[in-house]
Scaffold this motif. Structure first.
Motif, short mmCIF file in Angstrom:
data_model
loop_
_atom_site.label_atom_id
_atom_site.label_comp_id
_atom_site.label_asym_id
_atom_site.label_seq_id
_atom_site.Cartn_x
_atom_site.Cartn_y
_atom_site.Cartn_z
N TYR A 33 0.86 -1.17 0.00
CA TYR A 33 0.00 0.00 0.00
C TYR A 33 0.91 1.24 0.00
O TYR A 33 1.99 1.23 0.58
CB TYR A 33 -0.85 0.05 1.27
N MET A 34 0.42 2.31 -0.60
CA MET A 34 1.12 3.59 -0.58
C MET A 34 0.13 4.68 -0.19
O MET A 34 -1.09 4.57 -0.45
CB MET A 34 1.73 3.91 -1.94
N SER A 35 0.66 5.72 0.44
CA SER A 35 -0.21 6.78 0.95
C SER A 35 0.39 8.16 0.67
O SER A 35 1.58 8.30 0.43
CB SER A 35 -0.37 6.63 2.47
N TRP A 36 -0.49 9.14 0.73
CA TRP A 36 -0.08 10.55 0.74
C TRP A 36 -0.53 11.15 2.08
O TRP A 36 -1.63 10.89 2.55
CB TRP A 36 -0.74 11.32 -0.40
N SER A 52 -4.21 0.64 -2.56
CA SER A 52 -3.73 -0.71 -2.37
C SER A 52 -2.68 -1.07 -3.40
O SER A 52 -2.57 -0.44 -4.46
CB SER A 52 -4.90 -1.69 -2.44
N ALA A 53 -1.93 -2.12 -3.10
CA ALA A 53 -0.85 -2.54 -3.99
C ALA A 53 -1.38 -3.02 -5.33
O ALA A 53 -0.77 -2.79 -6.38
CB ALA A 53 -0.04 -3.63 -3.31
N ALA A 54 -2.51 -3.68 -5.32
CA ALA A 54 -3.07 -4.29 -6.52
C ALA A 54 -3.98 -3.37 -7.31
O ALA A 54 -4.70 -3.81 -8.18
CB ALA A 54 -3.83 -5.56 -6.14
N HIS A 57 -8.12 -0.76 -4.66
CA HIS A 57 -8.80 0.02 -3.64
C HIS A 57 -8.12 1.37 -3.42
O HIS A 57 -6.91 1.45 -3.32
CB HIS A 57 -8.83 -0.73 -2.31
N THR A 58 -8.93 2.41 -3.33
CA THR A 58 -8.44 3.74 -3.01
C THR A 58 -9.22 4.30 -1.84
O THR A 58 -10.41 3.97 -1.65
CB THR A 58 -8.56 4.69 -4.21
N TYR A 59 -8.58 5.15 -1.08
CA TYR A 59 -9.17 5.70 0.14
C TYR A 59 -8.80 7.18 0.23
O TYR A 59 -7.68 7.55 -0.11
CB TYR A 59 -8.65 4.97 1.38
#
Length: 117
Positions: A33-36, A52-54, A57-59
């Protein structure tokens, strides 16, 4: 060694757009997972968005939902954040970080976004 290098910040008028980029190295980017995050002057670090890595999914933080779009190119080890309809309250240093919503995870040096008339 984990390295994250952000770019793309700048000065923009309210209502304008910017696209931030973050190039990652030193770990298997496509597995995480990566975030800002962002930090405005005098305020605490705030989570903005995660993906998400795949790519499935985005949040988003409620304050940016519908205006910001997170994306990634795993082939290029690069994370993006498209910032549209910018507001003065979006002014902050923006950081990319590994992992999901973890303020203690490795992050880059940041890129300054300033929204002003």
């Amino acid at each position: 060694e984990v390295q994250l290098v952000e770019s793309g910040g700048g000065l923009v008028q309210p209502g304008g757009s910017l696209r931030l980029s973050c190039v990652a190295s030193g770990f298997n980017f496509s597995s995480y997972y990566m975030s800002w995050f962002r930090q405005a002057p005098g305020k605490e670090l705030e989570w903005v968005s995660s993906m998400s890595a795949a790519l499935a999914h985005t949040y988003y933080h409620d304050s940016v939902k519908g205006r910001f779009t997170i994306s990634r190119d795993n082939a290029k080890n690069t994370l993006y954040l498209q910032l549209d309809s910018l507001k003065t309250e979006d002014t902050a240093i923006y950081y990319c970080a590994r992992d999901y919503r973890n303020p203690n995870a490795p992050r880059g040096q940041g890129t300054q976004v300033t929204v002003a008339a």
